[in-house]
Scaffold this active site. Structure first.
Site, short mmCIF file in Angstrom:
data_model
loop_
_atom_site.label_atom_id
_atom_site.label_comp_id
_atom_site.label_asym_id
_atom_site.label_seq_id
_atom_site.Cartn_x
_atom_site.Cartn_y
_atom_site.Cartn_z
N ARG A 85 1.96 -17.15 19.87
CA ARG A 85 3.33 -17.55 20.21
C ARG A 85 3.34 -18.03 21.65
NH1 ARG A 85 8.01 -14.21 22.41
NH2 ARG A 85 9.67 -15.74 22.31
N HIS A 129 12.01 -20.89 26.85
CA HIS A 129 11.71 -19.59 27.47
C HIS A 129 12.05 -19.72 28.96
CE1 HIS A 129 9.25 -15.72 26.68
NE2 HIS A 129 9.72 -15.60 27.91
N GLU A 175 15.41 -14.77 24.03
CA GLU A 175 16.27 -13.83 24.74
C GLU A 175 17.45 -14.49 25.46
OE1 GLU A 175 13.76 -11.43 27.29
OE2 GLU A 175 12.75 -10.51 25.59
N ASN A 301 12.24 -8.77 20.36
CA ASN A 301 11.39 -8.32 21.46
C ASN A 301 11.82 -6.91 21.81
OD1 ASN A 301 10.40 -10.90 21.45
ND2 ASN A 301 11.29 -11.51 23.41
N TYR A 303 10.86 -3.42 24.08
CA TYR A 303 10.05 -2.75 25.12
C TYR A 303 10.46 -1.31 25.35
CZ TYR A 303 8.12 -7.30 26.25
OH TYR A 303 7.46 -8.50 26.18
N GLU A 355 7.64 -9.79 20.63
CA GLU A 355 7.06 -9.28 21.88
C GLU A 355 7.11 -7.77 21.87
OE1 GLU A 355 8.69 -10.73 25.64
OE2 GLU A 355 8.80 -12.77 24.82
C1 FCB Z 1 10.50 -10.32 28.16
C2 FCB Z 1 10.22 -11.78 28.39
C3 FCB Z 1 8.79 -12.09 28.72
C4 FCB Z 1 8.19 -11.04 29.62
C5 FCB Z 1 8.44 -9.66 29.08
C6 FCB Z 1 7.81 -8.55 29.89
O1 FCB Z 1 11.85 -10.07 28.40
O2 FCB Z 1 10.58 -12.52 27.26
O3 FCB Z 1 8.74 -13.37 29.29
O4 FCB Z 1 8.65 -11.19 30.89
O5 FCB Z 1 9.82 -9.44 28.98
#
Ligand code: FCB
Length: 450
Positions: A85, A129, A175, A301, A303, A355
Protein backbone atom coordinates in the site's frame (compact mmCIF):
# COMPACT_ATOMS: atom_id res chain seq x y z
CA UNK A 1 4.94 -24.68 20.99
CA UNK A 2 7.88 -24.16 18.63
CA UNK A 3 8.04 -20.88 16.76
CA UNK A 4 7.34 -22.51 13.40
CA UNK A 5 4.36 -24.40 14.83
CA UNK A 6 2.95 -21.27 16.42
CA UNK A 7 3.31 -19.33 13.16
CA UNK A 8 1.53 -22.12 11.29
CA UNK A 9 -1.23 -22.20 13.88
CA UNK A 10 -1.66 -18.44 13.54
CA UNK A 11 -1.91 -18.71 9.73
CA UNK A 12 -4.67 -21.28 10.02
CA UNK A 13 -6.85 -18.64 11.66
CA UNK A 14 -6.91 -16.56 8.43
CA UNK A 15 -8.82 -17.43 5.25
CA UNK A 16 -6.64 -18.51 2.29
CA UNK A 17 -7.23 -15.31 0.28
CA UNK A 18 -6.27 -13.00 3.16
CA UNK A 19 -3.99 -10.19 1.93
CA UNK A 20 -0.77 -9.53 3.87
CA UNK A 21 1.16 -6.38 3.21
CA UNK A 22 3.00 -3.28 4.33
CA UNK A 23 2.12 0.38 3.89
CA UNK A 24 3.88 3.69 3.26
CA UNK A 25 3.05 7.16 1.95
CA UNK A 26 4.61 9.44 -0.65
CA UNK A 27 5.69 12.43 1.44
CA UNK A 28 7.05 10.25 4.23
CA UNK A 29 9.49 8.28 2.06
CA UNK A 30 10.02 9.69 -1.44
CA UNK A 31 12.12 12.82 -0.99
CA UNK A 32 12.93 14.40 -4.39
CA UNK A 33 10.58 17.16 -3.36
CA UNK A 34 11.31 19.41 -6.35
CA UNK A 35 12.40 16.93 -9.01
CA UNK A 36 11.05 16.01 -12.42
CA UNK A 37 8.42 18.69 -12.40
CA UNK A 38 6.86 17.97 -8.99
CA UNK A 39 5.14 21.01 -7.52
CA UNK A 40 5.39 21.88 -3.83
CA UNK A 41 2.86 20.36 -1.46
CA UNK A 42 1.40 21.86 1.71
CA UNK A 43 3.82 19.67 3.69
CA UNK A 44 6.82 21.15 1.85
CA UNK A 45 5.52 24.56 2.95
CA UNK A 46 4.47 23.60 6.47
CA UNK A 47 7.86 22.09 7.36
CA UNK A 48 9.49 25.48 6.70
CA UNK A 49 7.61 27.04 9.62
CA UNK A 50 9.83 27.24 12.68
CA UNK A 51 8.88 24.96 15.55
CA UNK A 52 6.22 22.81 13.89
CA UNK A 53 8.35 19.68 13.31
CA UNK A 54 9.95 18.22 16.46
CA UNK A 55 13.46 17.92 14.98
CA UNK A 56 13.14 20.79 12.51
CA UNK A 57 13.27 18.36 9.59
CA UNK A 58 11.15 17.87 6.48
CA UNK A 59 10.40 15.24 3.87
CA UNK A 60 12.69 16.95 1.32
CA UNK A 61 14.98 13.90 1.25
CA UNK A 62 13.20 11.45 3.59
CA UNK A 63 14.20 7.86 2.66
CA UNK A 64 15.24 8.99 -0.83
CA UNK A 65 12.85 6.32 -2.06
CA UNK A 66 12.33 8.22 -5.33
CA UNK A 67 15.94 7.41 -6.27
CA UNK A 68 16.03 3.98 -4.64
CA UNK A 69 12.84 2.54 -6.03
CA UNK A 70 14.17 -0.75 -7.34
CA UNK A 71 16.18 -1.71 -4.28
CA UNK A 72 13.26 -0.74 -2.03
CA UNK A 73 10.94 -2.92 -4.11
CA UNK A 74 13.43 -5.76 -3.58
CA UNK A 75 12.81 -5.40 0.16
CA UNK A 76 9.16 -6.19 -0.51
CA UNK A 77 10.23 -9.38 -2.27
CA UNK A 78 12.47 -10.24 0.65
CA UNK A 79 9.49 -9.77 2.97
CA UNK A 80 7.26 -11.88 0.73
CA UNK A 81 4.28 -9.52 0.95
CA UNK A 82 1.16 -10.15 -1.11
CA UNK A 83 0.46 -6.42 -1.41
CA UNK A 84 2.07 -3.02 -1.01
CA UNK A 85 0.00 0.00 0.00
CA UNK A 86 1.55 3.29 -1.12
CA UNK A 87 0.24 6.73 -1.95
CA UNK A 88 0.57 8.88 -5.04
CA UNK A 89 1.81 12.42 -4.59
CA UNK A 90 -0.82 14.64 -6.20
CA UNK A 91 1.70 17.46 -6.92
CA UNK A 92 3.90 15.01 -8.86
CA UNK A 93 0.93 14.29 -11.13
CA UNK A 94 -0.49 17.84 -11.24
CA UNK A 95 2.15 20.30 -9.95
CA UNK A 96 -0.45 23.01 -9.31
CA UNK A 97 -3.39 20.73 -8.59
CA UNK A 98 -5.08 21.34 -11.93
CA UNK A 99 -4.53 20.90 -15.64
CA UNK A 100 -2.56 18.49 -17.79
CA UNK A 101 -0.60 15.75 -16.03
CA UNK A 102 3.15 15.88 -15.54
CA UNK A 103 4.39 12.91 -17.54
CA UNK A 104 7.52 12.35 -15.41
CA UNK A 105 5.33 12.08 -12.31
CA UNK A 106 3.15 9.47 -13.95
CA UNK A 107 6.26 7.66 -15.17
CA UNK A 108 7.56 7.25 -11.62
CA UNK A 109 4.35 5.57 -10.46
CA UNK A 110 4.27 3.46 -13.63
CA UNK A 111 7.73 2.16 -12.76
CA UNK A 112 6.57 1.54 -9.19
CA UNK A 113 3.43 -0.34 -10.23
CA UNK A 114 5.14 -2.32 -12.96
CA UNK A 115 7.96 -3.17 -10.54
CA UNK A 116 5.40 -4.53 -8.09
CA UNK A 117 3.57 -6.56 -10.71
CA UNK A 118 6.87 -8.06 -11.94
CA UNK A 119 7.49 -9.15 -8.36
CA UNK A 120 3.99 -10.57 -8.08
CA UNK A 121 2.93 -7.96 -5.52
CA UNK A 122 -0.49 -6.31 -5.67
CA UNK A 123 -0.47 -2.48 -5.80
CA UNK A 124 -2.89 -0.89 -3.28
CA UNK A 125 -3.01 2.78 -4.19
CA UNK A 126 -4.00 5.68 -1.93
CA UNK A 127 -4.73 8.87 -3.84
CA UNK A 128 -4.42 11.34 -0.98
CA UNK A 129 -2.10 10.90 1.99
CA UNK A 130 -2.02 14.59 2.94
CA UNK A 131 0.33 16.14 0.35
CA UNK A 132 -2.05 18.61 -1.28
CA UNK A 133 -0.56 20.71 -4.11
CA UNK A 134 0.44 23.97 -2.34
CA UNK A 135 -0.97 26.01 -5.21
CA UNK A 136 -4.50 24.92 -4.26
CA UNK A 137 -3.88 26.05 -0.69
CA UNK A 138 -2.58 29.44 -1.79
CA UNK A 139 -5.20 30.09 -4.44
CA UNK A 140 -8.33 28.95 -2.68
CA UNK A 141 -7.59 27.76 0.87
CA UNK A 142 -7.18 24.09 -0.09
CA UNK A 143 -9.82 21.75 1.32
CA UNK A 144 -11.74 24.67 2.81
CA UNK A 145 -12.84 25.41 -0.77
CA UNK A 146 -15.50 23.24 -2.36
CA UNK A 147 -13.68 23.53 -5.68
CA UNK A 148 -10.79 21.44 -4.29
CA UNK A 149 -13.15 18.45 -4.24
CA UNK A 150 -13.66 18.90 -7.98
CA UNK A 151 -9.92 19.27 -8.55
CA UNK A 152 -9.44 15.99 -6.64
CA UNK A 153 -12.00 14.29 -8.88
CA UNK A 154 -10.02 15.38 -11.97
CA UNK A 155 -6.76 14.12 -10.45
CA UNK A 156 -8.41 10.78 -9.59
CA UNK A 157 -9.69 10.49 -13.16
CA UNK A 158 -6.18 11.04 -14.56
CA UNK A 159 -4.69 8.39 -12.29
CA UNK A 160 -7.49 5.91 -12.96
CA UNK A 161 -7.12 6.43 -16.69
CA UNK A 162 -3.34 6.13 -16.80
CA UNK A 163 -2.56 3.65 -14.04
CA UNK A 164 -5.89 2.09 -13.08
CA UNK A 165 -5.60 -0.98 -15.29
CA UNK A 166 -2.77 -2.33 -13.13
CA UNK A 167 -3.80 -1.55 -9.56
CA UNK A 168 -5.53 -3.88 -7.11
CA UNK A 169 -7.54 -1.13 -5.42
CA UNK A 170 -7.92 2.61 -4.98
CA UNK A 171 -8.37 4.28 -1.61
CA UNK A 172 -9.41 7.90 -2.11
CA UNK A 173 -8.35 9.45 1.20
CA UNK A 174 -6.13 8.37 4.04
CA UNK A 175 -7.62 9.46 7.38
CA UNK A 176 -9.75 12.49 6.49
CA UNK A 177 -10.15 13.15 10.25
CA UNK A 178 -6.42 13.95 10.33
CA UNK A 179 -6.70 16.31 7.35
CA UNK A 180 -9.62 18.11 8.99
CA UNK A 181 -8.83 18.04 12.70
CA UNK A 182 -5.02 17.95 12.95
CA UNK A 183 -4.62 20.10 9.85
CA UNK A 184 -7.37 22.68 10.36
CA UNK A 185 -8.63 22.64 13.96
CA UNK A 186 -5.55 21.89 16.05
CA UNK A 187 -3.07 23.17 13.44
CA UNK A 188 -0.55 20.45 14.28
CA UNK A 189 -0.29 19.18 10.72
CA UNK A 190 -0.25 20.99 7.37
CA UNK A 191 -1.67 23.45 6.52
CA UNK A 192 -1.61 24.46 10.21
CA UNK A 193 -4.99 26.21 10.39
CA UNK A 194 -6.77 26.57 13.76
CA UNK A 195 -10.46 27.08 13.19
CA UNK A 196 -13.19 24.61 14.12
CA UNK A 197 -15.68 25.80 11.50
CA UNK A 198 -13.09 25.52 8.74
CA UNK A 199 -12.13 22.05 10.00
CA UNK A 200 -15.76 20.90 9.81
CA UNK A 201 -16.10 22.28 6.30
CA UNK A 202 -12.83 20.57 5.31
CA UNK A 203 -14.09 17.21 6.59
CA UNK A 204 -17.20 17.61 4.46
CA UNK A 205 -15.20 18.58 1.37
CA UNK A 206 -12.85 15.62 1.83
CA UNK A 207 -15.83 13.25 2.04
CA UNK A 208 -17.45 14.94 -0.94
CA UNK A 209 -14.22 14.59 -2.90
CA UNK A 210 -14.17 10.91 -1.97
CA UNK A 211 -17.61 10.52 -3.54
CA UNK A 212 -16.67 12.48 -6.66
CA UNK A 213 -13.40 10.59 -7.08
CA UNK A 214 -15.07 7.21 -6.56
CA UNK A 215 -17.52 8.07 -9.34
CA UNK A 216 -14.74 9.24 -11.64
CA UNK A 217 -12.69 6.08 -11.04
CA UNK A 218 -15.69 3.83 -11.59
CA UNK A 219 -16.51 5.62 -14.83
CA UNK A 220 -13.16 4.56 -16.33
CA UNK A 221 -12.34 1.44 -14.27
CA UNK A 222 -15.60 -0.18 -13.24
CA UNK A 223 -13.76 -3.38 -12.26
CA UNK A 224 -11.29 -1.78 -9.80
CA UNK A 225 -12.34 -1.78 -6.11
CA UNK A 226 -12.69 1.69 -4.57
CA UNK A 227 -12.70 2.50 -0.86
CA UNK A 228 -11.48 4.91 1.77
CA UNK A 229 -9.19 4.63 4.79
CA UNK A 230 -10.23 5.92 8.22
CA UNK A 231 -8.30 6.19 11.47
CA UNK A 232 -10.61 4.64 14.01
CA UNK A 233 -10.14 4.13 17.72
CA UNK A 234 -12.48 2.71 20.33
CA UNK A 235 -13.32 5.46 22.83
CA UNK A 236 -13.72 4.61 26.50
CA UNK A 237 -14.65 6.91 29.36
CA UNK A 238 -11.98 7.48 31.99
CA UNK A 239 -14.50 6.99 34.83
CA UNK A 240 -18.18 6.13 35.16
CA UNK A 241 -19.04 9.78 35.83
CA UNK A 242 -21.84 11.11 33.66
CA UNK A 243 -19.57 13.84 32.34
CA UNK A 244 -16.87 11.40 31.22
CA UNK A 245 -19.45 9.09 29.66
CA UNK A 246 -20.97 12.00 27.71
CA UNK A 247 -17.51 13.16 26.60
CA UNK A 248 -16.70 9.64 25.32
CA UNK A 249 -19.93 9.59 23.31
CA UNK A 250 -19.05 12.96 21.77
CA UNK A 251 -15.47 11.93 20.93
CA UNK A 252 -16.83 8.76 19.33
CA UNK A 253 -19.17 10.98 17.31
CA UNK A 254 -16.37 13.27 16.14
CA UNK A 255 -13.86 10.54 15.25
CA UNK A 256 -15.88 7.47 14.31
CA UNK A 257 -19.57 8.20 13.65
CA UNK A 258 -19.01 11.46 11.73
CA UNK A 259 -17.16 9.55 9.01
CA UNK A 260 -18.83 6.13 9.30
CA UNK A 261 -22.38 7.50 9.36
CA UNK A 262 -21.74 9.81 6.42
CA UNK A 263 -20.16 7.06 4.32
CA UNK A 264 -22.45 4.18 5.29
CA UNK A 265 -25.71 5.83 6.33
CA UNK A 266 -25.66 8.99 4.22
CA UNK A 267 -26.13 11.40 7.16
CA UNK A 268 -23.95 13.09 9.76
CA UNK A 269 -24.80 12.15 13.35
CA UNK A 270 -27.35 14.55 14.84
CA UNK A 271 -25.56 14.84 18.20
CA UNK A 272 -22.33 15.98 16.51
CA UNK A 273 -24.16 18.45 14.25
CA UNK A 274 -25.80 19.82 17.41
CA UNK A 275 -22.43 20.07 19.12
CA UNK A 276 -20.89 21.92 16.17
CA UNK A 277 -23.91 24.25 16.00
CA UNK A 278 -22.88 27.32 13.99
CA UNK A 279 -19.59 25.61 13.04
CA UNK A 280 -21.38 22.76 11.23
CA UNK A 281 -20.47 22.50 7.55
CA UNK A 282 -22.50 23.82 4.64
CA UNK A 283 -23.92 20.83 2.80
CA UNK A 284 -25.46 21.13 -0.65
CA UNK A 285 -28.30 19.01 -1.87
CA UNK A 286 -27.07 15.69 -3.29
CA UNK A 287 -23.79 15.79 -1.31
CA UNK A 288 -24.74 13.06 1.15
CA UNK A 289 -25.84 10.68 -1.62
CA UNK A 290 -22.51 11.18 -3.37
CA UNK A 291 -20.62 10.54 -0.15
CA UNK A 292 -22.62 7.41 0.69
CA UNK A 293 -22.25 5.57 -2.60
CA UNK A 294 -21.30 1.91 -2.14
CA UNK A 295 -17.78 1.16 -0.94
CA UNK A 296 -15.91 -1.89 -2.21
CA UNK A 297 -13.86 -1.95 0.98
CA UNK A 298 -13.25 0.10 4.09
CA UNK A 299 -9.68 0.51 5.32
CA UNK A 300 -9.20 0.82 9.07
CA UNK A 301 -5.99 2.22 10.52
CA UNK A 302 -5.70 1.16 14.14
CA UNK A 303 -2.94 2.06 16.59
CA UNK A 304 -4.38 2.69 20.08
CA UNK A 305 -7.57 3.10 22.13
CA UNK A 306 -8.75 6.54 23.23
CA UNK A 307 -9.63 7.49 26.80
CA UNK A 308 -12.08 10.38 27.12
CA UNK A 309 -12.10 12.81 30.05
CA UNK A 310 -14.60 15.57 30.60
CA UNK A 311 -12.89 18.96 30.49
CA UNK A 312 -9.53 17.84 29.15
CA UNK A 313 -8.18 16.38 25.92
CA UNK A 314 -8.62 12.67 25.26
CA UNK A 315 -5.60 10.46 25.88
CA UNK A 316 -4.13 7.69 23.69
CA UNK A 317 -3.29 5.56 26.76
CA UNK A 318 -4.77 4.35 30.03
CA UNK A 319 -2.53 5.57 32.86
CA UNK A 320 0.05 2.88 33.70
CA UNK A 321 -0.63 0.78 30.56
CA UNK A 322 2.26 -0.29 28.29
CA UNK A 323 2.94 2.34 25.63
CA UNK A 324 5.01 2.69 22.46
CA UNK A 325 7.52 5.46 21.75
CA UNK A 326 4.60 7.63 20.55
CA UNK A 327 2.99 7.33 23.98
CA UNK A 328 0.24 5.21 22.42
CA UNK A 329 -1.16 2.34 24.48
CA UNK A 330 -0.52 -1.20 23.31
CA UNK A 331 -4.05 -2.59 23.38
CA UNK A 332 -4.64 -5.42 20.89
CA UNK A 333 -8.00 -6.42 22.38
CA UNK A 334 -9.25 -2.93 21.52
CA UNK A 335 -8.67 -3.74 17.84
CA UNK A 336 -10.93 -6.80 18.11
CA UNK A 337 -13.52 -4.77 19.99
CA UNK A 338 -13.39 -1.94 17.45
CA UNK A 339 -13.92 -4.23 14.45
CA UNK A 340 -16.73 -6.13 16.20
CA UNK A 341 -18.44 -2.86 17.09
CA UNK A 342 -18.23 -1.62 13.48
CA UNK A 343 -19.77 -4.89 12.28
CA UNK A 344 -22.55 -4.54 14.86
CA UNK A 345 -23.42 -0.90 14.16
CA UNK A 346 -23.06 -0.72 10.36
CA UNK A 347 -23.79 -2.69 7.22
CA UNK A 348 -20.16 -2.93 6.19
CA UNK A 349 -18.25 -3.62 3.02
CA UNK A 350 -15.27 -5.97 3.45
CA UNK A 351 -12.73 -4.51 5.90
CA UNK A 352 -8.97 -4.22 5.57
CA UNK A 353 -6.60 -3.19 8.35
CA UNK A 354 -4.69 -0.73 6.18
CA UNK A 355 -2.27 0.36 8.93
CA UNK A 356 -1.11 -1.07 12.24
CA UNK A 357 2.30 -0.81 13.81
CA UNK A 358 4.44 0.72 16.51
CA UNK A 359 7.32 3.13 17.04
CA UNK A 360 10.12 2.04 19.37
CA UNK A 361 13.62 3.34 20.08
CA UNK A 362 15.51 0.96 17.83
CA UNK A 363 19.26 0.53 18.17
CA UNK A 364 21.68 -0.98 15.67
CA UNK A 365 24.03 -3.36 17.42
CA UNK A 366 26.59 -5.36 15.46
CA UNK A 367 24.69 -4.53 12.32
CA UNK A 368 21.38 -5.88 13.70
CA UNK A 369 18.21 -4.39 15.13
CA UNK A 370 16.50 -6.62 17.68
CA UNK A 371 13.07 -5.03 18.08
CA UNK A 372 11.34 -7.57 20.26
CA UNK A 373 8.73 -5.05 21.41
CA UNK A 374 7.61 -4.29 17.84
CA UNK A 375 7.45 -7.96 16.97
CA UNK A 376 5.29 -8.58 20.05
CA UNK A 377 3.09 -5.60 19.18
CA UNK A 378 2.56 -6.93 15.67
CA UNK A 379 1.99 -10.52 16.72
CA UNK A 380 -0.56 -9.55 19.36
CA UNK A 381 -2.44 -7.39 16.87
CA UNK A 382 -2.41 -10.10 14.20
CA UNK A 383 -3.92 -12.41 16.84
CA UNK A 384 -6.49 -9.74 17.64
CA UNK A 385 -7.37 -9.55 13.94
CA UNK A 386 -7.86 -13.34 13.90
CA UNK A 387 -10.11 -13.01 16.98
CA UNK A 388 -12.23 -10.51 15.06
CA UNK A 389 -12.55 -12.89 12.09
CA UNK A 390 -13.63 -15.63 14.49
CA UNK A 391 -16.25 -13.25 15.86
CA UNK A 392 -17.70 -12.93 12.36
CA UNK A 393 -15.98 -9.79 11.04
CA UNK A 394 -15.37 -9.88 7.27
CA UNK A 395 -11.71 -8.86 7.42
CA UNK A 396 -9.76 -9.38 4.22
CA UNK A 397 -6.29 -7.99 4.83
CA UNK A 398 -3.65 -6.59 7.17
CA UNK A 399 -0.91 -4.04 6.37
CA UNK A 400 1.95 -3.19 8.72
CA UNK A 401 2.83 0.46 9.06
CA UNK A 402 5.52 0.75 7.77
CA UNK A 403 8.00 -0.73 5.30
CA UNK A 404 10.76 1.72 6.27
CA UNK A 405 11.46 4.10 9.11
CA UNK A 406 10.36 7.42 7.67
CA UNK A 407 9.37 11.06 8.17
CA UNK A 408 6.76 10.79 10.93
CA UNK A 409 5.06 14.15 10.24
CA UNK A 410 5.29 16.59 13.17
CA UNK A 411 7.48 14.07 15.04
CA UNK A 412 10.16 14.20 12.33
CA UNK A 413 12.63 11.31 12.03
CA UNK A 414 12.83 10.54 15.71
CA UNK A 415 9.94 8.06 15.71
CA UNK A 416 10.72 4.83 13.92
CA UNK A 417 7.85 2.63 12.68
CA UNK A 418 9.71 0.62 10.02
CA UNK A 419 10.20 -3.09 9.57
CA UNK A 420 13.46 -1.87 8.03
CA UNK A 421 15.71 0.47 9.94
CA UNK A 422 16.91 3.46 7.91
CA UNK A 423 20.31 4.96 8.61
CA UNK A 424 19.58 8.46 7.34
CA UNK A 425 23.26 9.37 7.02
CA UNK A 426 23.91 6.63 4.47
CA UNK A 427 20.33 5.65 3.50
CA UNK A 428 21.24 2.04 4.32
CA UNK A 429 18.27 -0.20 5.14
CA UNK A 430 18.61 -2.92 7.80
CA UNK A 431 15.93 -5.57 8.33
CA UNK A 432 14.79 -5.48 11.94
CA UNK A 433 13.97 -8.79 13.65
CA UNK A 434 10.27 -7.88 13.35
CA UNK A 435 10.73 -7.93 9.55
CA UNK A 436 12.16 -11.44 9.75
CA UNK A 437 9.21 -12.57 11.86
CA UNK A 438 6.63 -10.95 9.57
CA UNK A 439 8.27 -12.47 6.49
CA UNK A 440 8.09 -15.92 8.12
CA UNK A 441 4.42 -15.39 8.91
CA UNK A 442 3.62 -14.33 5.34
CA UNK A 443 5.63 -17.20 3.82
CA UNK A 444 3.86 -19.70 6.06
CA UNK A 445 0.45 -18.26 5.16
CA UNK A 446 1.32 -18.36 1.47
CA UNK A 447 2.42 -22.02 1.70
CA UNK A 448 -0.97 -22.93 3.12
CA UNK A 449 -2.55 -21.41 0.08
CA UNK A 450 -0.61 -23.32 -2.58
C1 FCB B 1 -1.12 7.31 10.59
C2 FCB B 1 -0.69 7.85 9.25
C3 FCB B 1 0.65 7.37 8.79
C4 FCB B 1 1.64 7.29 9.94
C5 FCB B 1 1.05 6.53 11.10
C6 FCB B 1 2.00 6.35 12.26
O1 FCB B 1 -2.05 8.17 11.16
O2 FCB B 1 -1.64 7.50 8.28
O3 FCB B 1 1.09 8.22 7.77
O4 FCB B 1 2.05 8.53 10.29
O5 FCB B 1 -0.11 7.18 11.54
Amino acid sequence: MSDARSIEALCRRFPPGFVWGVASSSYQIEGAAAEDGKGPSIWDDFCKRPGVIADGSSGAVACDHYHRLDTDLDLLTELAVDAYRFSISWPRIQPTGAGAPNESGLAFYERLIDGLLRRNIKPYVTLYHWDLPAALQHAQGGWAARDTAHRFRDYAAIVAQRLGDRVASFATHNEPWVTATLGHELGLFAPGVRNRAIAAQVSHHCLLSHGLAAQAIRAVRPETPVGIVLNLSPITHATQSGADVAQAALEDGLLVRWYMDALLKGAYPADVLGHLAADAPRIESGDMQLIAQPLDFLGVNYYYPTIAYAGKPASPATPGAPITDMGWEVAPASLTGLLARLARDYVLPPLMITENGAAYRDRVENGRVEDKARREYLESHVRAAADAIERGVDLRGYFVWSLLDNFEWASGYDKRFGLYYVDYATQARIAKSSATWYARLMRACRLRRS
